[in-house]
Design an enzyme around this catalytic site. Structure first.
Site, PDB file in Angstrom:
ATOM      1  N   SER A  53      67.047  68.094   5.607  1.00 46.46           N
ATOM      2  CA  SER A  53      67.140  69.171   6.777  1.00 46.46           C
ATOM      3  C   SER A  53      68.734  69.625   6.538  1.00 46.46           C
ATOM      4  O   SER A  53      69.498  69.079   6.018  1.00 46.46           O
ATOM      5  CB  SER A  53      67.274  68.383   7.589  1.00 46.46           C
ATOM      6  N   TYR A  80      69.385  60.622  13.089  1.00 47.44           N
ATOM      7  CA  TYR A  80      68.191  61.766  12.269  1.00 47.44           C
ATOM      8  C   TYR A  80      68.877  62.206  11.314  1.00 47.44           C
ATOM      9  O   TYR A  80      68.413  62.025   9.947  1.00 47.44           O
ATOM     10  CB  TYR A  80      67.532  62.757  13.364  1.00 47.44           C
TER      11      TYR A  80
HETATM   12  P1  NAD Z   1      55.660  67.854  12.349  1.00 48.12           P
HETATM   13  O1  NAD Z   1      56.210  67.066  13.570  1.00 48.12           O
HETATM   14  O2  NAD Z   1      55.094  69.191  12.425  1.00 48.12           O
HETATM   15  O3  NAD Z   1      55.107  67.073  11.133  1.00 48.12           O
HETATM   16  C1  NAD Z   1      55.883  65.758  10.819  1.00 48.12           C
HETATM   17  C2  NAD Z   1      54.552  65.024   9.850  1.00 48.12           C
HETATM   18  O4  NAD Z   1      54.924  63.961   9.551  1.00 48.12           O
HETATM   19  C3  NAD Z   1      53.159  64.954  10.591  1.00 48.12           C
HETATM   20  O5  NAD Z   1      52.044  65.313   9.523  1.00 48.12           O
HETATM   21  C4  NAD Z   1      53.125  63.563  10.731  1.00 48.12           C
HETATM   22  O6  NAD Z   1      51.935  63.011  10.889  1.00 48.12           O
HETATM   23  C5  NAD Z   1      53.914  63.153   9.884  1.00 48.12           C
HETATM   24  N1  NAD Z   1      54.265  61.664  10.181  1.00 48.12           N
HETATM   25  C6  NAD Z   1      55.252  61.233  11.331  1.00 48.12           C
HETATM   26  N2  NAD Z   1      55.542  59.872  11.326  1.00 48.12           N
HETATM   27  C7  NAD Z   1      54.842  59.482   9.927  1.00 48.12           C
HETATM   28  C8  NAD Z   1      54.621  58.277   9.710  1.00 48.12           C
HETATM   29  N3  NAD Z   1      55.216  57.040  10.188  1.00 48.12           N
HETATM   30  N4  NAD Z   1      53.860  58.029   8.639  1.00 48.12           N
HETATM   31  C9  NAD Z   1      53.199  59.122   7.878  1.00 48.12           C
HETATM   32  N5  NAD Z   1      53.506  60.267   8.436  1.00 48.12           N
HETATM   33  C10 NAD Z   1      54.104  60.427   9.655  1.00 48.12           C
HETATM   34  O7  NAD Z   1      57.372  68.459  12.035  1.00 48.12           O
HETATM   35  P2  NAD Z   1      58.107  69.205  10.561  1.00 48.12           P
HETATM   36  O8  NAD Z   1      58.743  70.042  11.383  1.00 48.12           O
HETATM   37  O9  NAD Z   1      56.853  69.733   9.705  1.00 48.12           O
HETATM   38  O10 NAD Z   1      58.521  68.154   9.822  1.00 48.12           O
HETATM   39  C11 NAD Z   1      58.114  67.805   8.455  1.00 48.12           C
HETATM   40  C12 NAD Z   1      59.598  67.398   8.016  1.00 48.12           C
HETATM   41  O11 NAD Z   1      60.579  68.571   7.865  1.00 48.12           O
HETATM   42  C13 NAD Z   1      60.207  66.165   8.457  1.00 48.12           C
HETATM   43  O12 NAD Z   1      60.791  65.415   7.555  1.00 48.12           O
HETATM   44  C14 NAD Z   1      61.699  67.012   9.275  1.00 48.12           C
HETATM   45  O13 NAD Z   1      62.514  66.125   9.512  1.00 48.12           O
HETATM   46  C15 NAD Z   1      61.857  67.864   8.441  1.00 48.12           C
HETATM   47  N6  NAD Z   1      62.602  69.057   9.158  1.00 48.12           N
HETATM   48  C16 NAD Z   1      62.027  69.738  10.037  1.00 48.12           C
HETATM   49  C17 NAD Z   1      62.704  70.866  10.298  1.00 48.12           C
HETATM   50  C18 NAD Z   1      61.993  71.780  11.601  1.00 48.12           C
HETATM   51  O14 NAD Z   1      63.063  72.655  12.207  1.00 48.12           O
HETATM   52  N7  NAD Z   1      60.827  71.590  12.113  1.00 48.12           N
HETATM   53  C19 NAD Z   1      64.098  71.185   9.988  1.00 48.12           C
HETATM   54  C20 NAD Z   1      64.635  70.247   9.001  1.00 48.12           C
HETATM   55  C21 NAD Z   1      63.689  69.405   8.683  1.00 48.12           C
END
Ligand code: NAD
Length: 260
Positions: free
Chosen positions: A152, A165
């Site tokens: 991130s 986080y």
């Molecule tokens: P999201 O909530 O849409 O997706 C998260 C995914 O992780 C889902 O498919 C969920 O089923 C899965 N997940 C959660 N806990 C789990 C577990 N214990 N075991 C298996 N799967 C699990 O969120 P997103 O934004 O798509 O996040 C994806 C990645 O991107 C994450 O690592 C998040 O930290 C990172 N991220 C997101 C952002 C943002 O702005 N959305 C920014 C920086 C980083």
């Protein structure tokens, strides 16, 4: 002769957290580029929804209900995926949760551990088991493989009330760099992807918060949220032969937020 390194036909890509958000954006693009897909998610219903969408691209799709915070499930899940699909070429440790607190001094140990369990323990077990599979294949005469972790922008910038986080995300960078160095001899590569602000379930509450949109999204040069499908390109590139000499890198995809 045509230039076709982005054709992923014959490759298999496994994406954790691949049933929603950024992970599904990656999986969908990988499938469109011809890769067979394995997705892991903790919610079986959402996995099934994603399976339908991905199958429409005519590739093999395997869904597995795996909680990445459970070592036994990760070990068994990776072995099952390898056995069913025949090989694993790309593994993206993308599953993540974002649990914050009212303030850092009020952050409970439980919040700290929840973030560590999924984001850091989960990525460790996922990448370790992926390395085992790829090393075994390399020693059998078929080297290569691409590993990635979704960290991130928070790995680099201060995020109030979210230190647990961001600590997990920061730790992914040296883990990935160490993997890149250690496994280059097997023709394997490893890179970290750092998304900025992306419109997914994780940021659902913030997307309708006017002050946040004004103060934070207003500072993204394009003044908009990133979309999950905008992470398809980096996934296809890293899974493809086009990135054969690209390893140990930290790829920031934030719409220019951090340079503004
Ligand atoms: P999201 O909530 O849409 O997706 C998260 C995914 O992780 C889902 O498919 C969920 O089923 C899965 N997940 C959660 N806990 C789990 C577990 N214990 N075991 C298996 N799967 C699990 O969120 P997103 O934004 O798509 O996040 C994806 C990645 O991107 C994450 O690592 C998040 O930290 C990172 N991220 C997101 C952002 C943002 O702005 N959305 C920014 C920086 C980083």
């Amino acid at each position: 002769m045509a230039y076709t390194p982005f054709d992923l036909t014959g490759k298999v890509s496994l994406i954790t957290g691949g049933n929603r958000g950024i992970g599904l954006g990656m999986a969908d693009a990988l499938a469109q580029a011809g890769s067979d897909i394995v997705i892991w998610g903790s919610n079986a219903e959402r996995n099934a929804e994603a399976e339908e969408k991905l199958k429409a691209h005519g590739v093999r799709v395997m869904i597995q209900t795996v909680d990445v915070g459970d070592e036994d499930q990760v070990v068994a899940g990776m072995a099952q995926a390898e056995a069913a699909m025949g090989r694993l070429d790309t593994v993206i440790a993308n599953a993540g949760i974002g649990r914050g607190a009212a303030s850092f001094h009020e952050m409970s140990t439980d919040i700290w551990r929840q973030n560590m369990r999924v984001n850091l323990d989960g990525a460790f077990w996922t990448l370790r088991e992926a390395c085992k599979s790829m090393v075994k294949r390399a020693r059998a005469g078929d080297p290569g493989g691409s590993l990635a972790a979704t960290a991130s922008l928070g790995a680099l910038q201060g995020a109030a009330r979210n230190q647990a986080y961001t600590a997990t995300k920061g730790a992914l960078i040296p883990m990935i760099k160490g993997i890149a160095v250690e496994y280059a001899r097997y023709n394997m590569r490893a890179n970290a992807i750092l998304p900025g602000w992306v419109a997914t379930d994780m940021t659902g509450g913030l997307q309708t918060f006017d002050k946040f949109n004004e103060n934070v999204i207003g500072r993204v040069p394009s003044k908009r949220w990133g979309q999950p499908e905008e992470f398809g390109g980096i996934a296809v590139y890293l899974a493809s032969n086009a990135s054969s000499f690209h390893t140990g890198d930290v790829l920031l995809i934030d719409g220019g937020y951090s340079c503004y």
